[in-house]
Write a protein that holds these residues in place. Structure first.
Motif, mmCIF file in Angstrom:
data_model
loop_
_atom_site.group_PDB
_atom_site.id
_atom_site.type_symbol
_atom_site.label_atom_id
_atom_site.label_comp_id
_atom_site.label_asym_id
_atom_site.label_seq_id
_atom_site.Cartn_x
_atom_site.Cartn_y
_atom_site.Cartn_z
ATOM 1 N N SER A 140 0.851 -1.189 0.000
ATOM 2 C CA SER A 140 0.000 0.000 0.000
ATOM 3 C C SER A 140 0.880 1.231 0.000
ATOM 4 N N LEU A 141 0.312 2.369 -0.367
ATOM 5 C CA LEU A 141 1.060 3.617 -0.216
ATOM 6 C C LEU A 141 1.350 3.892 1.259
ATOM 7 N N LEU A 142 0.569 3.266 2.154
ATOM 8 C CA LEU A 142 0.788 3.438 3.594
ATOM 9 C C LEU A 142 1.993 2.668 4.097
ATOM 10 N N ARG A 143 2.635 1.917 3.228
ATOM 11 C CA ARG A 143 3.879 1.259 3.631
ATOM 12 C C ARG A 143 5.025 2.281 3.637
ATOM 13 N N TYR A 144 4.806 3.436 3.002
ATOM 14 C CA TYR A 144 5.782 4.520 3.024
ATOM 15 C C TYR A 144 5.471 5.547 4.104
ATOM 16 N N VAL A 145 4.207 5.890 4.225
ATOM 17 C CA VAL A 145 3.773 6.908 5.187
ATOM 18 C C VAL A 145 2.608 6.336 5.992
ATOM 19 N N PRO A 146 2.734 6.232 7.321
ATOM 20 C CA PRO A 146 1.660 5.636 8.120
ATOM 21 C C PRO A 146 0.458 6.557 8.273
ATOM 22 N N SER A 147 -0.713 5.937 8.344
ATOM 23 C CA SER A 147 -1.943 6.670 8.608
ATOM 24 C C SER A 147 -2.275 6.559 10.095
ATOM 25 N N ILE A 148 -2.552 7.681 10.747
ATOM 26 C CA ILE A 148 -2.842 7.631 12.178
ATOM 27 C C ILE A 148 -4.200 6.985 12.460
ATOM 28 N N VAL A 149 -5.065 6.898 11.455
ATOM 29 C CA VAL A 149 -6.356 6.242 11.665
ATOM 30 C C VAL A 149 -6.316 4.779 11.221
ATOM 31 N N GLU A 150 -5.201 4.370 10.624
ATOM 32 C CA GLU A 150 -5.012 2.972 10.213
ATOM 33 C C GLU A 150 -3.612 2.524 10.616
ATOM 34 N N PRO A 151 -3.261 2.666 11.900
ATOM 35 C CA PRO A 151 -1.873 2.465 12.335
ATOM 36 C C PRO A 151 -1.354 1.048 12.177
ATOM 37 N N THR A 152 -2.120 0.065 12.625
ATOM 38 C CA THR A 152 -1.604 -1.311 12.548
ATOM 39 C C THR A 152 -1.733 -1.883 11.139
ATOM 40 N N TYR A 153 -2.710 -1.395 10.378
ATOM 41 C CA TYR A 153 -2.783 -1.758 8.958
ATOM 42 C C TYR A 153 -1.537 -1.252 8.242
ATOM 43 N N SER A 154 -1.184 0.009 8.510
ATOM 44 C CA SER A 154 0.026 0.586 7.915
ATOM 45 C C SER A 154 1.248 -0.243 8.285
ATOM 46 N N ALA A 155 1.320 -0.652 9.556
ATOM 47 C CA ALA A 155 2.456 -1.452 10.020
ATOM 48 C C ALA A 155 2.521 -2.796 9.314
ATOM 49 N N SER A 156 1.363 -3.418 9.092
ATOM 50 C CA SER A 156 1.346 -4.719 8.413
ATOM 51 C C SER A 156 1.838 -4.590 6.975
ATOM 52 N N LYS A 157 1.500 -3.487 6.323
ATOM 53 C CA LYS A 157 1.931 -3.286 4.940
ATOM 54 C C LYS A 157 3.409 -2.908 4.862
ATOM 55 N N ALA A 158 3.901 -2.186 5.862
ATOM 56 C CA ALA A 158 5.333 -1.876 5.907
ATOM 57 C C ALA A 158 6.133 -3.160 6.099
ATOM 58 N N ALA A 159 5.651 -4.021 6.980
ATOM 59 C CA ALA A 159 6.315 -5.309 7.206
ATOM 60 C C ALA A 159 6.338 -6.136 5.926
ATOM 61 N N LEU A 160 5.222 -6.165 5.219
ATOM 62 C CA LEU A 160 5.143 -6.934 3.975
ATOM 63 C C LEU A 160 6.059 -6.348 2.907
ATOM 64 N N GLY A 161 6.190 -5.030 2.895
ATOM 65 C CA GLY A 161 7.073 -4.393 1.925
ATOM 66 C C GLY A 161 8.525 -4.803 2.116
ATOM 67 N N PHE A 162 9.005 -4.773 3.369
ATOM 68 C CA PHE A 162 10.385 -5.179 3.648
ATOM 69 C C PHE A 162 10.586 -6.669 3.349
ATOM 70 N N TYR A 163 9.610 -7.476 3.711
ATOM 71 C CA TYR A 163 9.688 -8.914 3.422
ATOM 72 C C TYR A 163 9.777 -9.159 1.914
ATOM 73 N N THR A 164 8.987 -8.425 1.150
ATOM 74 C CA THR A 164 8.963 -8.604 -0.303
ATOM 75 C C THR A 164 10.318 -8.288 -0.919
ATOM 76 N N LEU A 231 7.867 9.637 -4.000
ATOM 77 C CA LEU A 231 8.885 10.653 -4.280
ATOM 78 C C LEU A 231 8.826 11.791 -3.270
ATOM 79 N N LEU A 232 7.629 12.208 -2.932
ATOM 80 C CA LEU A 232 7.468 13.301 -1.979
ATOM 81 C C LEU A 232 8.032 12.913 -0.612
ATOM 82 N N ASN A 233 7.801 11.672 -0.205
ATOM 83 C CA ASN A 233 8.266 11.214 1.101
ATOM 84 C C ASN A 233 9.791 11.147 1.170
#
Length: 254
Positions: A140-164, A231-233
């Motif tokens: 997700s785009l939230l794997r780059y920038v976390p959403s404060i209303v979707e914090p653990t979802y963002s974390a799960s996608k960040a984890a999947l991004g690094f794993y990938t 790119l912005l991030n």
């Protein structure tokens, strides 16, 4: 990546992005198997696209994963494993003690992250045996920038991004023929985003761009606003954070 004549397994394929992907892959000459937890949705998908193979399976259930593998093996195997299934828990304020914080996080991690690793492990040998095969992990785009209303979802996608990224490098070191793609959607018009306002990309356009990139072996597939946010991030992280987390996001937690 060649799509025609490939057999593709799509998790979470009963509706939304998954079903649209199934439709467009069929149009490209692929054979498609879809899974999902809702039998009624699978039945409707089968009625709409009779050439589909449908299997009821929960992406976060270890027993279902083994059963799914055995069923797919009996059907002749697959060439592409496309992880589309994902869950998003209801909004919870992490600053207020609540047992649901851990429960929601565990659920999201089980489906969005651990379930992906589990299926990749089970299907890896099958995929290794194909002349050309692929694993597609949806972050997700939230794997780059976390959403404060979707914090653990963002974390799960960040984890999947690094794993990938790591999985891709491991397979390259092993000279494997299994290609690893990361698919990063923007906000797409699906049931999961039905209550959101603002810009949304249609499932049709999203999948069209996704398949085009897949066929070009674009291993990191950023679509729509994900490209700009990435790119912005990199250069202006505070601005990127502000775009993802608007004033309305803060108000929703109060």
């Amino acid at each position: 990546m060649t799509v025609k004549n490939k057999t593709i397994l799509i998790t979470g394929g009963g509706s939304g992005i998954g079903l649209e992907a199934a439709k467009q892959f069929l149009e490209q000459g692929a054979k498609v198997i879809i899974t999902g937890r809702n039998q009624d949705k699978l039945n409707e998908a089968k009625k709409k696209y009779p050439s589909l193979t449908v299997i009821k399976s929960d992406a976060g259930n270890p027993e279902d994963a083994i059963t799914l593998f055995n069923q797919v093996k009996a059907l002749g195997g697959i060439d592409i494993l496309y992880h589309n299934a994902g869950v998003l828990s209801p909004l919870l304020n992490l600053g207020i003690p609540d047992d649901r914080h851990a429960e929601s996080a565990a659920y999201e991690m089980e489906v969005n992250y651990l379930g992906v690793i589990r299926l990749n492990n089970i299907f890896m040998e099958m995929l290794q045996q194909q002349e050309e095969s692929a694993i597609i992990n949806t972050t997700s785009l939230l794997r780059y920038v976390p959403s404060i209303v979707e914090p653990t979802y963002s974390a799960s996608k960040a984890a999947l991004g690094f794993y990938t990224e790591s999985l891709r490098k491991h397979l390259q070191i092993l000279n494997s023929r299994v290609k690893v793609f990361e698919l990063l959607p923007p906000v797409v018009a699906t049931e999961m985003t039905a209550d959101r306002t603002g810009k949304k990309l249609s499932t049709q356009e999203f999948v069209k761009q996704f398949i085009t990139a897949l066929k070009k072996d674009q291993y990191t597939i950023r679509i729509g606003d994900t490209k700009a946010l990435y790119l912005l991030n990199r250069f202006f992280p505070k601005i990127a954070y502000g775009l993802v987390n608007s004033k309305e996001s803060y108000k929703s937690l109060q």
